[in-house]
Design a protein around this motif. Sequence first.
Motif, PDB file in Angstrom:
ATOM      1  N   GLY A  26       5.218 -30.258  27.410  1.00  0.00           N
ATOM      2  CA  GLY A  26       4.450 -30.517  28.624  1.00  0.00           C
ATOM      3  C   GLY A  26       3.312 -31.476  28.360  1.00  0.00           C
ATOM      4  N   THR A  27       2.633 -31.322  27.226  1.00  0.00           N
ATOM      5  CA  THR A  27       1.535 -32.216  26.865  1.00  0.00           C
ATOM      6  C   THR A  27       2.036 -33.635  26.660  1.00  0.00           C
ATOM      7  OG1 THR A  27       0.374 -30.380  25.809  1.00  0.00           O
ATOM      8  CG2 THR A  27      -0.322 -32.604  25.209  1.00  0.00           C
ATOM      9  N   SER A  28       3.202 -33.751  25.980  1.00  0.00           N
ATOM     10  CA  SER A  28       3.763 -35.082  25.741  1.00  0.00           C
ATOM     11  C   SER A  28       4.152 -35.755  27.042  1.00  0.00           C
ATOM     12  CB  SER A  28       5.000 -34.963  24.830  1.00  0.00           C
ATOM     13  OG  SER A  28       4.641 -34.394  23.579  1.00  0.00           O
ATOM     14  N   ALA A  29       4.761 -34.969  27.955  1.00  0.00           N
ATOM     15  CA  ALA A  29       5.170 -35.539  29.238  1.00  0.00           C
ATOM     16  C   ALA A  29       3.977 -36.032  30.025  1.00  0.00           C
ATOM     17  CB  ALA A  29       5.939 -34.490  30.049  1.00  0.00           C
ATOM     18  N   LEU A  30       2.892 -35.253  30.010  1.00  0.00           N
ATOM     19  CA  LEU A  30       1.682 -35.666  30.708  1.00  0.00           C
ATOM     20  C   LEU A  30       1.106 -36.938  30.105  1.00  0.00           C
ATOM     21  CD1 LEU A  30      -0.076 -32.217  31.292  1.00  0.00           C
ATOM     22  CD2 LEU A  30       0.980 -33.697  33.014  1.00  0.00           C
ATOM     23  N   ALA A  31       1.180 -37.043  28.774  1.00  0.00           N
ATOM     24  CA  ALA A  31       0.654 -38.230  28.108  1.00  0.00           C
ATOM     25  C   ALA A  31       1.444 -39.461  28.509  1.00  0.00           C
ATOM     26  CB  ALA A  31       0.706 -38.043  26.583  1.00  0.00           C
ATOM     27  N   VAL A  32       2.795 -39.321  28.601  1.00  0.00           N
ATOM     28  CA  VAL A  32       3.632 -40.448  29.000  1.00  0.00           C
ATOM     29  C   VAL A  32       3.300 -40.884  30.417  1.00  0.00           C
ATOM     30  CG1 VAL A  32       6.001 -41.139  29.532  1.00  0.00           C
ATOM     31  CG2 VAL A  32       5.512 -39.877  27.437  1.00  0.00           C
ATOM     32  N   LEU A  33       3.131 -39.896  31.326  1.00  0.00           N
ATOM     33  CA  LEU A  33       2.792 -40.221  32.695  1.00  0.00           C
ATOM     34  C   LEU A  33       1.434 -40.899  32.798  1.00  0.00           C
ATOM     35  CD1 LEU A  33       4.034 -36.998  34.541  1.00  0.00           C
ATOM     36  CD2 LEU A  33       5.051 -39.266  34.632  1.00  0.00           C
ATOM     37  N   ALA A  34       0.487 -40.453  31.982  1.00  0.00           N
ATOM     38  CA  ALA A  34      -0.853 -41.034  32.024  1.00  0.00           C
ATOM     39  C   ALA A  34      -0.850 -42.466  31.532  1.00  0.00           C
ATOM     40  CB  ALA A  34      -1.808 -40.190  31.172  1.00  0.00           C
ATOM     41  N   ASP A  35       0.050 -42.760  30.544  1.00  0.00           N
ATOM     42  CA  ASP A  35       0.097 -44.107  29.988  1.00  0.00           C
ATOM     43  C   ASP A  35       0.925 -45.057  30.829  1.00  0.00           C
ATOM     44  OD1 ASP A  35      -1.465 -43.286  27.920  1.00  0.00           O
ATOM     45  OD2 ASP A  35       0.204 -42.875  26.553  1.00  0.00           O
ATOM     46  N   ALA A  36       1.775 -44.530  31.741  1.00  0.00           N
ATOM     47  CA  ALA A  36       2.642 -45.394  32.539  1.00  0.00           C
ATOM     48  C   ALA A  36       1.814 -46.224  33.516  1.00  0.00           C
ATOM     49  CB  ALA A  36       3.649 -44.549  33.322  1.00  0.00           C
ATOM     50  N   PRO A  37       2.104 -47.525  33.645  1.00  0.00           N
ATOM     51  CA  PRO A  37       1.347 -48.371  34.573  1.00  0.00           C
ATOM     52  C   PRO A  37       1.644 -48.018  36.019  1.00  0.00           C
ATOM     53  CG  PRO A  37       3.213 -49.572  33.657  1.00  0.00           C
ATOM     54  CD  PRO A  37       3.140 -48.265  32.929  1.00  0.00           C
ATOM     55  N   ALA A  38       0.624 -48.088  36.872  1.00  0.00           N
ATOM     56  CA  ALA A  38       0.787 -47.789  38.295  1.00  0.00           C
ATOM     57  C   ALA A  38       0.997 -49.101  39.045  1.00  0.00           C
ATOM     58  CB  ALA A  38      -0.443 -47.069  38.830  1.00  0.00           C
ATOM     59  N   ASN A  39       2.275 -49.495  39.175  1.00  0.00           N
ATOM     60  CA  ASN A  39       2.604 -50.759  39.834  1.00  0.00           C
ATOM     61  C   ASN A  39       2.776 -50.541  41.335  1.00  0.00           C
ATOM     62  OD1 ASN A  39       2.646 -52.197  37.407  1.00  0.00           O
ATOM     63  ND2 ASN A  39       4.775 -51.663  37.019  1.00  0.00           N
ATOM     64  N   ALA A  40       2.122 -51.367  42.131  1.00  0.00           N
ATOM     65  CA  ALA A  40       2.268 -51.271  43.573  1.00  0.00           C
ATOM     66  C   ALA A  40       3.609 -51.873  43.983  1.00  0.00           C
ATOM     67  CB  ALA A  40       1.128 -52.004  44.261  1.00  0.00           C
ATOM     68  N   ALA A  41       4.220 -51.328  45.007  1.00  0.00           N
ATOM     69  CA  ALA A  41       5.496 -51.838  45.492  1.00  0.00           C
ATOM     70  C   ALA A  41       5.301 -53.193  46.150  1.00  0.00           C
ATOM     71  CB  ALA A  41       6.100 -50.847  46.478  1.00  0.00           C
ATOM     72  N   ALA A  42       6.305 -54.057  46.004  1.00  0.00           N
ATOM     73  CA  ALA A  42       6.241 -55.385  46.621  1.00  0.00           C
ATOM     74  C   ALA A  42       6.152 -55.251  48.134  1.00  0.00           C
ATOM     75  CB  ALA A  42       7.477 -56.183  46.227  1.00  0.00           C
ATOM     76  N   ARG A  43       5.278 -56.060  48.740  1.00  0.00           N
ATOM     77  CA  ARG A  43       5.057 -55.969  50.182  1.00  0.00           C
ATOM     78  C   ARG A  43       4.847 -57.367  50.748  1.00  0.00           C
ATOM     79  NH1 ARG A  43       0.346 -55.001  53.509  1.00  0.00           N
ATOM     80  NH2 ARG A  43       0.915 -53.908  55.423  1.00  0.00           N
ATOM     81  N   LEU A  44       5.452 -57.608  51.902  1.00  0.00           N
ATOM     82  CA  LEU A  44       5.345 -58.908  52.572  1.00  0.00           C
ATOM     83  C   LEU A  44       4.756 -58.699  53.959  1.00  0.00           C
ATOM     84  CD1 LEU A  44       6.367 -61.754  51.574  1.00  0.00           C
ATOM     85  CD2 LEU A  44       8.199 -61.496  53.237  1.00  0.00           C
ATOM     86  N   THR A  45       3.796 -59.536  54.320  1.00  0.00           N
ATOM     87  CA  THR A  45       3.227 -59.505  55.672  1.00  0.00           C
ATOM     88  C   THR A  45       3.373 -60.888  56.294  1.00  0.00           C
ATOM     89  OG1 THR A  45       1.001 -60.022  54.848  1.00  0.00           O
ATOM     90  CG2 THR A  45       1.562 -57.692  55.108  1.00  0.00           C
ATOM     91  N   ALA A  46       3.653 -60.909  57.590  1.00  0.00           N
ATOM     92  CA  ALA A  46       3.864 -62.173  58.288  1.00  0.00           C
ATOM     93  C   ALA A  46       3.041 -62.199  59.562  1.00  0.00           C
ATOM     94  CB  ALA A  46       5.342 -62.357  58.621  1.00  0.00           C
ATOM     95  N   SER A  47       2.467 -63.367  59.861  1.00  0.00           N
ATOM     96  CA  SER A  47       1.625 -63.485  61.047  1.00  0.00           C
ATOM     97  C   SER A  47       1.807 -64.856  61.681  1.00  0.00           C
ATOM     98  CB  SER A  47       0.156 -63.277  60.679  1.00  0.00           C
ATOM     99  OG  SER A  47      -0.673 -63.403  61.815  1.00  0.00           O
ATOM    100  N   SER A  48       1.960 -64.869  63.009  1.00  0.00           N
ATOM    101  CA  SER A  48       2.066 -66.113  63.757  1.00  0.00           C
ATOM    102  C   SER A  48       0.919 -66.192  64.752  1.00  0.00           C
ATOM    103  CB  SER A  48       3.406 -66.180  64.509  1.00  0.00           C
ATOM    104  OG  SER A  48       3.375 -65.311  65.648  1.00  0.00           O
TER     105      SER A  48
END
Length: 210
Positions: A26-48
Amino acid sequence: MIHTRSSTMRASAMRMLAVLVLALLGTSALAVLADAPANAAARLTASSSLGGAVASTSGRTGFTVSGSGFQAVEGGFGGVYIGFGWVNGSGWGPSQGGATGRTYDYVPDEQSRSNQGFQAFVAFPGSSTSGEAQATMGSDGSFRVNLTVPGPTFTGAGGKSIDCTKVTCGFLTWGAHGVRNGANETFTPVTFRDGEAAPAVEQAPAAGAP
């Protein structure tokens, strides 16, 4: 009695060992999660000029299209294409086996910096292909380009006639130059409004552009 006491002691020891192993895992799993980068999902916005992701049914409409959270591959070959078109369901992307004219389609245009504005190429930062791109992606995965929607009907790159009053159309992004990348595949719906054609959007500096 001695045999029973010995068995009980062995069973207790095994239970303690199991608890210790689970705690360590459990400690190892938490450490892996803590070290994993928090990447935001790709998002596109459009305006006219009509307001938001809205295009005119009467003619061409200019859009400012901005991206954020895209996967920026430093020095990587290619980047992403942005085009206006149609997709068939959530699994339309090339990374999931999709193909032009079958699971998605878009308004065709020249793959050059001085095209008609129906399609744009955004190069990865430091890419050798940036010279032909409309913009260069920032290291944070952001970019901004100007695009033109020709109207509610068009003939797609796959050769089929598409009517956006009958199917859902919008801006889609996918890996450029044949490089498939599901993290950079997005679809942003555009609605159409009756009335005068919207004026073109003035050229704005693209984020990360050379």
